[in-house]
Scaffold this active site. Sequence first.
Site, PDB file in Angstrom:
ATOM      1  N   LYS A 187      -2.027 -51.334  65.366  1.00 19.83           N
ATOM      2  CA  LYS A 187      -2.022 -51.472  63.898  1.00 19.83           C
ATOM      3  C   LYS A 187      -0.374 -50.679  64.122  1.00 19.83           C
ATOM      4  O   LYS A 187       0.412 -51.554  64.114  1.00 19.83           O
ATOM      5  CB  LYS A 187      -3.300 -51.284  63.183  1.00 19.83           C
ATOM      6  N   SER A 218     -11.290 -49.302  56.149  1.00 20.45           N
ATOM      7  CA  SER A 218     -10.260 -50.276  56.548  1.00 20.45           C
ATOM      8  C   SER A 218     -10.165 -50.540  55.023  1.00 20.45           C
ATOM      9  O   SER A 218      -9.378 -51.858  54.582  1.00 20.45           O
ATOM     10  CB  SER A 218     -10.698 -50.897  57.391  1.00 20.45           C
ATOM     11  N   HIS A 268      -7.484 -46.758  61.818  1.00 13.67           N
ATOM     12  CA  HIS A 268      -6.349 -47.145  61.222  1.00 13.67           C
ATOM     13  C   HIS A 268      -5.570 -45.586  60.742  1.00 13.67           C
ATOM     14  O   HIS A 268      -4.989 -45.452  59.201  1.00 13.67           O
ATOM     15  CB  HIS A 268      -7.072 -47.016  59.676  1.00 13.67           C
TER      16      HIS A 268
END
Length: 407
Positions: free
Chosen positions: A257, A199, A227
Amino acid sequence: MADRGFDLEDRLETLEDDDLKRSLSPVDRVAERGYFADPSGGDLPVLDSAEALVFASNNYLGLTDDQRVQDAARGAAATVGTGAGASRLVTGDTLVHRDLERLLTEVKGTDRALTFSSGYAANLGTITALEPDVVFSDELNHASIIDGCRLADTDTVVYDHCDAASLRSKLEERARTAAQDGRDPDAESWLIVTDSVFSMDGTVAPLAAICDAAEEFGAWVMVDEAHATGLYANGGGVVQAEGLEDRVQVQMGTLSKALASQGGYVAGSAALIDCLINDARSFVFSTGLTPPAAAAASEALHVARHSDVRDQLWENVAHLRDGLESMGFEVWGDSQILPVVVGDRTDAIALADGIREREVVVPAIRPPTVPEGTSRLRVVPMATHDQDDIITCLEAFQAAGEEVGVL
Protein backbone atom coordinates in the site's frame (compact mmCIF):
# COMPACT_ATOMS: atom_id res chain seq x y z
CA MET A 1 -24.17 -40.84 -14.78
CA ALA A 2 -24.73 -37.87 -12.47
CA ASP A 3 -22.75 -34.71 -13.17
CA ARG A 4 -20.75 -34.16 -9.99
CA GLY A 5 -19.09 -31.02 -11.25
CA PHE A 6 -20.01 -27.40 -10.64
CA ASP A 7 -22.66 -25.24 -12.28
CA LEU A 8 -20.49 -22.18 -12.71
CA GLU A 9 -22.82 -20.53 -15.22
CA ASP A 10 -25.64 -20.59 -12.66
CA ARG A 11 -23.37 -19.04 -10.03
CA LEU A 12 -22.39 -16.26 -12.40
CA GLU A 13 -26.00 -15.68 -13.41
CA THR A 14 -26.98 -15.30 -9.75
CA LEU A 15 -24.19 -12.78 -9.20
CA GLU A 16 -25.34 -10.88 -12.29
CA ASP A 17 -28.96 -10.84 -11.12
CA ASP A 18 -27.92 -9.57 -7.66
CA ASP A 19 -25.70 -6.87 -9.20
CA LEU A 20 -22.68 -8.43 -7.48
CA LYS A 21 -20.65 -9.73 -10.40
CA ARG A 22 -17.24 -8.11 -10.59
CA SER A 23 -14.77 -7.93 -13.44
CA LEU A 24 -11.27 -6.66 -14.12
CA SER A 25 -10.64 -3.25 -15.71
CA PRO A 26 -6.95 -2.96 -16.65
CA VAL A 27 -5.05 0.30 -16.35
CA ASP A 28 -1.83 1.29 -18.08
CA ARG A 29 0.05 2.21 -14.88
CA VAL A 30 -0.34 2.49 -11.12
CA ALA A 31 -0.29 6.18 -10.27
CA GLU A 32 -2.55 9.14 -9.46
CA ARG A 33 -3.93 9.06 -13.03
CA GLY A 34 -4.07 6.53 -15.84
CA TYR A 35 -5.79 5.14 -18.92
CA PHE A 36 -8.33 2.40 -18.17
CA ALA A 37 -9.81 -0.34 -20.33
CA ASP A 38 -13.27 -1.84 -20.23
CA PRO A 39 -13.48 -5.42 -18.92
CA SER A 40 -12.28 -7.66 -21.75
CA GLY A 41 -12.43 -11.19 -20.38
CA GLY A 42 -9.50 -13.11 -21.83
CA ASP A 43 -8.99 -10.74 -24.75
CA LEU A 44 -6.35 -8.06 -24.90
CA PRO A 45 -7.68 -4.86 -23.28
CA VAL A 46 -8.23 -1.67 -25.25
CA LEU A 47 -7.29 1.41 -23.27
CA ASP A 48 -9.66 4.35 -23.05
CA SER A 49 -8.68 7.46 -24.96
CA ALA A 50 -9.22 9.74 -21.94
CA GLU A 51 -6.96 9.82 -18.89
CA ALA A 52 -8.73 9.50 -15.54
CA LEU A 53 -7.80 10.71 -12.08
CA VAL A 54 -7.55 7.85 -9.57
CA PHE A 55 -9.03 8.37 -6.11
CA ALA A 56 -9.43 4.65 -5.46
CA SER A 57 -5.96 3.31 -4.77
CA ASN A 58 -4.12 2.21 -1.63
CA ASN A 59 -0.98 3.73 -3.14
CA TYR A 60 -1.35 6.40 -0.47
CA LEU A 61 2.03 8.10 -0.86
CA GLY A 62 2.04 7.79 -4.66
CA LEU A 63 5.42 6.07 -4.63
CA THR A 64 4.77 3.33 -7.20
CA ASP A 65 6.16 5.54 -9.99
CA ASP A 66 8.73 7.35 -7.83
CA GLN A 67 12.10 7.24 -9.60
CA ARG A 68 13.99 6.37 -6.40
CA VAL A 69 11.75 3.40 -5.65
CA GLN A 70 11.88 2.15 -9.23
CA ASP A 71 15.68 2.46 -9.31
CA ALA A 72 15.93 0.43 -6.12
CA ALA A 73 13.83 -2.35 -7.66
CA ARG A 74 15.90 -2.31 -10.86
CA GLY A 75 19.13 -2.43 -8.89
CA ALA A 76 17.99 -5.43 -6.86
CA ALA A 77 16.87 -7.26 -9.99
CA ALA A 78 20.25 -6.64 -11.62
CA THR A 79 22.42 -7.56 -8.64
CA VAL A 80 20.37 -10.18 -6.76
CA GLY A 81 17.82 -11.53 -9.25
CA THR A 82 14.22 -11.06 -10.27
CA GLY A 83 12.88 -13.73 -7.91
CA ALA A 84 13.86 -15.38 -4.64
CA GLY A 85 13.89 -18.80 -6.34
CA ALA A 86 12.84 -20.81 -3.29
CA SER A 87 11.52 -20.65 0.23
CA ARG A 88 13.75 -18.49 2.40
CA LEU A 89 14.47 -21.59 4.46
CA VAL A 90 16.18 -23.08 1.40
CA THR A 91 18.05 -20.55 -0.78
CA GLY A 92 15.62 -17.62 -0.98
CA ASP A 93 16.96 -15.59 1.96
CA THR A 94 18.94 -12.65 0.57
CA LEU A 95 20.69 -9.58 1.92
CA VAL A 96 17.92 -7.46 0.38
CA HIS A 97 15.36 -9.23 2.58
CA ARG A 98 17.53 -8.71 5.63
CA ASP A 99 18.00 -5.01 4.89
CA LEU A 100 14.23 -4.47 4.64
CA GLU A 101 13.62 -6.37 7.86
CA ARG A 102 16.27 -4.28 9.61
CA LEU A 103 14.52 -1.08 8.54
CA LEU A 104 11.10 -2.41 9.59
CA THR A 105 12.52 -3.39 12.98
CA GLU A 106 13.89 0.13 13.43
CA VAL A 107 10.62 1.80 12.45
CA LYS A 108 8.37 -0.53 14.43
CA GLY A 109 10.55 -0.46 17.58
CA THR A 110 10.83 -4.25 17.93
CA ASP A 111 13.56 -6.87 18.22
CA ARG A 112 13.05 -8.28 14.74
CA ALA A 113 10.77 -8.37 11.70
CA LEU A 114 9.93 -11.00 9.09
CA THR A 115 8.57 -10.46 5.57
CA PHE A 116 5.97 -12.65 3.87
CA SER A 117 4.89 -12.95 0.24
CA SER A 118 1.64 -11.06 1.00
CA GLY A 119 -0.17 -9.41 3.86
CA TYR A 120 -2.81 -12.12 3.62
CA ALA A 121 -0.11 -14.76 4.11
CA ALA A 122 1.32 -12.83 7.06
CA ASN A 123 -1.99 -12.82 8.93
CA LEU A 124 -2.79 -16.46 8.14
CA GLY A 125 0.69 -17.63 9.03
CA THR A 126 0.93 -15.70 12.28
CA ILE A 127 -2.45 -16.62 13.72
CA THR A 128 -2.11 -20.30 12.82
CA ALA A 129 1.46 -20.46 14.13
CA LEU A 130 0.50 -18.93 17.48
CA GLU A 131 -2.42 -21.39 17.83
CA PRO A 132 -4.37 -19.25 20.34
CA ASP A 133 -7.12 -20.93 22.32
CA VAL A 134 -9.26 -17.82 21.92
CA VAL A 135 -9.12 -14.88 19.51
CA PHE A 136 -11.02 -11.69 20.32
CA SER A 137 -11.63 -10.04 16.96
CA ASP A 138 -13.09 -6.68 15.93
CA GLU A 139 -16.27 -7.28 13.92
CA LEU A 140 -14.87 -5.42 10.90
CA ASN A 141 -11.44 -7.05 10.80
CA HIS A 142 -9.97 -7.92 7.41
CA ALA A 143 -10.86 -11.21 5.71
CA SER A 144 -7.30 -12.49 6.18
CA ILE A 145 -7.72 -12.24 9.97
CA ILE A 146 -11.07 -14.02 9.81
CA ASP A 147 -9.62 -16.76 7.61
CA GLY A 148 -6.59 -17.07 9.91
CA CYS A 149 -8.92 -17.72 12.86
CA ARG A 150 -10.83 -20.32 10.85
CA LEU A 151 -7.67 -22.07 9.73
CA ALA A 152 -6.30 -22.08 13.28
CA ASP A 153 -9.59 -23.67 14.42
CA THR A 154 -9.64 -21.33 17.39
CA ASP A 155 -12.60 -20.07 19.42
CA THR A 156 -13.31 -16.65 17.93
CA VAL A 157 -15.13 -14.05 20.00
CA VAL A 158 -16.26 -11.02 18.01
CA TYR A 159 -16.56 -7.63 19.72
CA ASP A 160 -18.24 -4.45 18.49
CA HIS A 161 -16.30 -2.33 16.04
CA CYS A 162 -13.68 -0.09 17.66
CA ASP A 163 -15.42 -0.55 21.03
CA ALA A 164 -13.02 -1.21 23.91
CA ALA A 165 -15.92 -1.52 26.35
CA SER A 166 -17.42 -4.29 24.22
CA LEU A 167 -14.03 -6.02 24.13
CA ARG A 168 -13.70 -5.78 27.91
CA SER A 169 -17.15 -7.29 28.41
CA LYS A 170 -16.26 -10.19 26.08
CA LEU A 171 -13.04 -10.81 28.02
CA GLU A 172 -14.96 -10.78 31.31
CA GLU A 173 -17.62 -13.09 29.90
CA ARG A 174 -15.04 -15.60 28.65
CA ALA A 175 -13.27 -15.67 32.02
CA ARG A 176 -16.57 -16.06 33.88
CA THR A 177 -17.85 -18.83 31.58
CA ALA A 178 -14.60 -20.76 31.87
CA ALA A 179 -14.78 -20.64 35.66
CA GLN A 180 -18.42 -21.80 35.64
CA ASP A 181 -17.52 -24.71 33.37
CA GLY A 182 -14.76 -25.79 35.73
CA ARG A 183 -11.98 -24.74 33.33
CA ASP A 184 -9.00 -22.67 34.31
CA PRO A 185 -9.23 -19.45 32.24
CA ASP A 186 -5.60 -18.72 33.08
CA ALA A 187 -4.60 -21.86 31.20
CA GLU A 188 -6.00 -20.52 27.93
CA SER A 189 -3.95 -18.43 25.48
CA TRP A 190 -5.84 -15.27 24.46
CA LEU A 191 -5.07 -13.09 21.43
CA ILE A 192 -6.81 -9.79 20.68
CA VAL A 193 -6.60 -8.92 16.98
CA THR A 194 -7.59 -5.64 15.34
CA ASP A 195 -6.85 -3.58 12.28
CA SER A 196 -5.46 -0.19 13.21
CA VAL A 197 -7.02 1.63 10.23
CA PHE A 198 -10.12 -0.05 8.79
CA SER A 199 -10.12 -0.04 5.02
CA MET A 200 -13.85 0.38 4.33
CA ASP A 201 -14.83 2.70 7.20
CA GLY A 202 -11.66 4.76 7.62
CA THR A 203 -11.94 4.36 11.37
CA VAL A 204 -8.95 4.04 13.70
CA ALA A 205 -8.95 1.46 16.50
CA PRO A 206 -8.67 2.72 20.10
CA LEU A 207 -5.38 0.89 20.59
CA ALA A 208 -4.47 2.32 24.01
CA ALA A 209 -7.82 1.24 25.49
CA ILE A 210 -7.47 -2.17 23.83
CA CYS A 211 -4.03 -2.56 25.42
CA ASP A 212 -5.47 -1.57 28.80
CA ALA A 213 -8.08 -4.33 28.55
CA ALA A 214 -5.53 -6.85 27.31
CA GLU A 215 -3.14 -6.18 30.18
CA GLU A 216 -5.92 -6.52 32.75
CA PHE A 217 -6.69 -10.03 31.49
CA GLY A 218 -3.19 -11.13 30.44
CA ALA A 219 -4.01 -11.28 26.72
CA TRP A 220 -1.66 -10.55 23.82
CA VAL A 221 -2.46 -7.87 21.26
CA MET A 222 -1.93 -8.22 17.50
CA VAL A 223 -2.42 -5.10 15.35
CA ASP A 224 -2.80 -5.18 11.57
CA GLU A 225 -1.23 -1.93 10.29
CA ALA A 226 -1.85 -2.67 6.60
CA HIS A 227 -3.49 0.71 5.96
CA ALA A 228 -1.28 2.63 8.39
CA THR A 229 2.32 1.55 7.76
CA GLY A 230 4.37 4.42 6.36
CA LEU A 231 1.79 7.10 7.10
CA TYR A 232 2.36 7.98 10.74
CA ALA A 233 5.23 8.85 13.09
CA ASN A 234 8.64 8.25 11.49
CA GLY A 235 7.04 6.19 8.74
CA GLY A 236 5.40 3.83 11.20
CA GLY A 237 1.76 3.17 11.92
CA VAL A 238 -0.79 4.00 14.60
CA VAL A 239 1.17 1.92 17.10
CA GLN A 240 4.09 4.32 16.65
CA ALA A 241 1.87 7.41 16.63
CA GLU A 242 0.50 6.40 20.04
CA GLY A 243 3.79 5.09 21.47
CA LEU A 244 2.46 1.57 22.08
CA GLU A 245 5.41 -0.47 20.82
CA ASP A 246 5.98 -2.05 24.24
CA ARG A 247 2.32 -2.95 24.70
CA VAL A 248 1.56 -4.61 21.34
CA GLN A 249 3.14 -8.04 21.06
CA VAL A 250 2.52 -8.57 17.33
CA GLN A 251 2.70 -5.79 14.75
CA MET A 252 1.67 -6.84 11.26
CA GLY A 253 1.48 -4.79 8.08
CA THR A 254 1.83 -4.77 4.32
CA LEU A 255 4.35 -3.52 1.79
CA SER A 256 1.75 -3.22 -0.97
CA LYS A 257 0.00 0.00 0.00
CA ALA A 258 1.91 3.09 1.16
CA LEU A 259 5.22 1.27 0.58
CA ALA A 260 4.44 0.81 -3.13
CA SER A 261 5.57 -2.79 -3.36
CA GLN A 262 4.22 -6.26 -2.61
CA GLY A 263 4.21 -8.47 0.46
CA GLY A 264 3.59 -8.35 4.19
CA TYR A 265 5.57 -8.33 7.40
CA VAL A 266 5.34 -9.16 11.09
CA ALA A 267 7.40 -7.33 13.72
CA GLY A 268 7.85 -8.35 17.34
CA SER A 269 10.16 -10.12 19.74
CA ALA A 270 13.06 -12.27 18.59
CA ALA A 271 11.24 -15.32 19.97
CA LEU A 272 8.10 -14.49 17.97
CA ILE A 273 10.03 -14.19 14.70
CA ASP A 274 11.93 -17.44 15.32
CA CYS A 275 8.61 -19.21 15.94
CA LEU A 276 7.14 -17.82 12.72
CA ILE A 277 10.20 -18.89 10.71
CA ASN A 278 9.64 -22.44 11.94
CA ASP A 279 5.85 -22.71 12.32
CA ALA A 280 4.15 -20.24 9.95
CA ARG A 281 3.21 -22.50 7.02
CA SER A 282 2.55 -19.56 4.70
CA PHE A 283 6.19 -18.55 5.25
CA VAL A 284 7.80 -21.99 5.30
CA PHE A 285 6.04 -23.28 2.17
CA SER A 286 6.11 -20.09 0.06
CA THR A 287 8.85 -18.78 -2.17
CA GLY A 288 10.41 -15.75 -0.56
CA LEU A 289 9.41 -12.20 -1.40
CA THR A 290 11.07 -11.15 -4.66
CA PRO A 291 14.29 -9.12 -4.17
CA PRO A 292 12.99 -6.21 -6.32
CA ALA A 293 9.87 -6.02 -4.15
CA ALA A 294 11.95 -6.02 -0.98
CA ALA A 295 14.26 -3.31 -2.31
CA ALA A 296 11.35 -1.17 -3.51
CA ALA A 297 9.71 -1.37 -0.08
CA SER A 298 12.98 -0.44 1.65
CA GLU A 299 13.39 2.65 -0.50
CA ALA A 300 9.72 3.61 -0.13
CA LEU A 301 10.05 3.33 3.64
CA HIS A 302 13.11 5.58 3.51
CA VAL A 303 11.20 8.15 1.43
CA ALA A 304 8.23 7.99 3.81
CA ARG A 305 10.51 8.70 6.76
CA HIS A 306 12.77 11.36 5.29
CA SER A 307 10.65 13.48 2.92
CA ASP A 308 7.44 15.50 3.02
CA VAL A 309 5.21 12.92 1.29
CA ARG A 310 3.29 12.15 4.47
CA ASP A 311 2.54 15.83 5.03
CA GLN A 312 1.37 16.15 1.43
CA LEU A 313 -1.00 13.22 1.86
CA TRP A 314 -2.59 14.57 5.03
CA GLU A 315 -3.01 18.02 3.47
CA ASN A 316 -4.88 16.43 0.56
CA VAL A 317 -7.01 14.39 2.95
CA ALA A 318 -8.02 17.51 4.88
CA HIS A 319 -8.82 19.47 1.72
CA LEU A 320 -10.89 16.67 0.23
CA ARG A 321 -12.80 15.95 3.45
CA ASP A 322 -13.61 19.63 3.98
CA GLY A 323 -14.83 19.98 0.40
CA LEU A 324 -17.05 16.90 0.50
CA GLU A 325 -18.58 17.81 3.85
CA SER A 326 -19.21 21.41 2.77
CA MET A 327 -21.29 20.05 -0.14
CA GLY A 328 -23.43 18.12 2.32
CA PHE A 329 -21.96 14.63 1.93
CA GLU A 330 -21.64 12.44 5.03
CA VAL A 331 -17.98 11.43 5.35
CA TRP A 332 -16.97 8.79 7.88
CA GLY A 333 -13.60 7.89 9.36
CA ASP A 334 -10.57 9.43 11.00
CA SER A 335 -7.88 8.48 8.52
CA GLN A 336 -6.75 8.91 4.93
CA ILE A 337 -9.69 6.76 3.81
CA LEU A 338 -12.82 8.86 3.25
CA PRO A 339 -16.03 6.80 2.96
CA VAL A 340 -18.76 9.01 1.45
CA VAL A 341 -21.93 7.35 2.72
CA VAL A 342 -24.87 7.32 0.31
CA GLY A 343 -26.97 4.56 1.88
CA ASP A 344 -28.86 3.10 -1.08
CA ARG A 345 -26.80 0.76 -3.25
CA THR A 346 -28.42 1.95 -6.49
CA ASP A 347 -27.64 5.58 -5.68
CA ALA A 348 -24.05 4.67 -4.76
CA ILE A 349 -23.49 2.89 -8.07
CA ALA A 350 -25.11 5.74 -10.02
CA LEU A 351 -22.96 8.31 -8.20
CA ALA A 352 -19.77 6.35 -8.90
CA ASP A 353 -20.79 6.01 -12.57
CA GLY A 354 -21.51 9.72 -12.81
CA ILE A 355 -18.15 10.59 -11.32
CA ARG A 356 -16.43 8.13 -13.68
CA GLU A 357 -18.10 9.84 -16.64
CA ARG A 358 -16.22 12.94 -15.50
CA GLU A 359 -12.90 11.03 -15.67
CA VAL A 360 -12.51 10.47 -11.93
CA VAL A 361 -12.27 6.90 -10.58
CA VAL A 362 -13.93 6.30 -7.19
CA PRO A 363 -15.46 2.88 -6.43
CA ALA A 364 -18.93 2.21 -5.02
CA ILE A 365 -18.77 -0.19 -2.07
CA ARG A 366 -22.02 -2.03 -1.44
CA PRO A 367 -23.39 -5.09 0.38
CA PRO A 368 -22.25 -7.69 1.18
CA THR A 369 -18.89 -5.91 1.55
CA VAL A 370 -20.61 -3.38 3.82
CA PRO A 371 -23.92 -3.65 5.73
CA GLU A 372 -27.24 -2.92 4.06
CA GLY A 373 -28.11 0.75 4.07
CA THR A 374 -24.48 1.89 4.27
CA SER A 375 -23.41 1.76 0.61
CA ARG A 376 -20.67 4.28 0.03
CA LEU A 377 -17.97 5.62 -2.22
CA ARG A 378 -14.49 4.94 -0.90
CA VAL A 379 -12.49 8.07 -1.66
CA VAL A 380 -8.72 8.06 -1.19
CA PRO A 381 -6.35 10.85 -2.23
CA MET A 382 -2.63 10.30 -2.78
CA ALA A 383 0.27 12.46 -1.75
CA THR A 384 1.01 13.02 -5.45
CA HIS A 385 -2.38 14.57 -6.25
CA ASP A 386 -2.01 18.32 -6.66
CA GLN A 387 -4.59 20.91 -5.66
CA ASP A 388 -6.10 20.99 -9.16
CA ASP A 389 -6.66 17.23 -8.91
CA ILE A 390 -8.49 17.63 -5.60
CA ILE A 391 -10.67 20.38 -7.08
CA THR A 392 -11.47 18.23 -10.12
CA CYS A 393 -12.54 15.38 -7.84
CA LEU A 394 -14.76 17.70 -5.79
CA GLU A 395 -16.34 19.19 -8.91
CA ALA A 396 -17.12 15.68 -10.18
CA PHE A 397 -18.79 14.81 -6.87
CA GLN A 398 -20.83 18.02 -6.98
CA ALA A 399 -22.05 17.55 -10.55
CA ALA A 400 -22.74 13.81 -10.25
CA GLY A 401 -24.36 14.22 -6.84
CA GLU A 402 -26.81 16.78 -8.19
CA GLU A 403 -27.47 14.63 -11.26
CA VAL A 404 -28.22 11.51 -9.18
CA GLY A 405 -30.20 13.48 -6.61
CA VAL A 406 -28.13 12.74 -3.52
CA LEU A 407 -27.29 16.41 -2.98
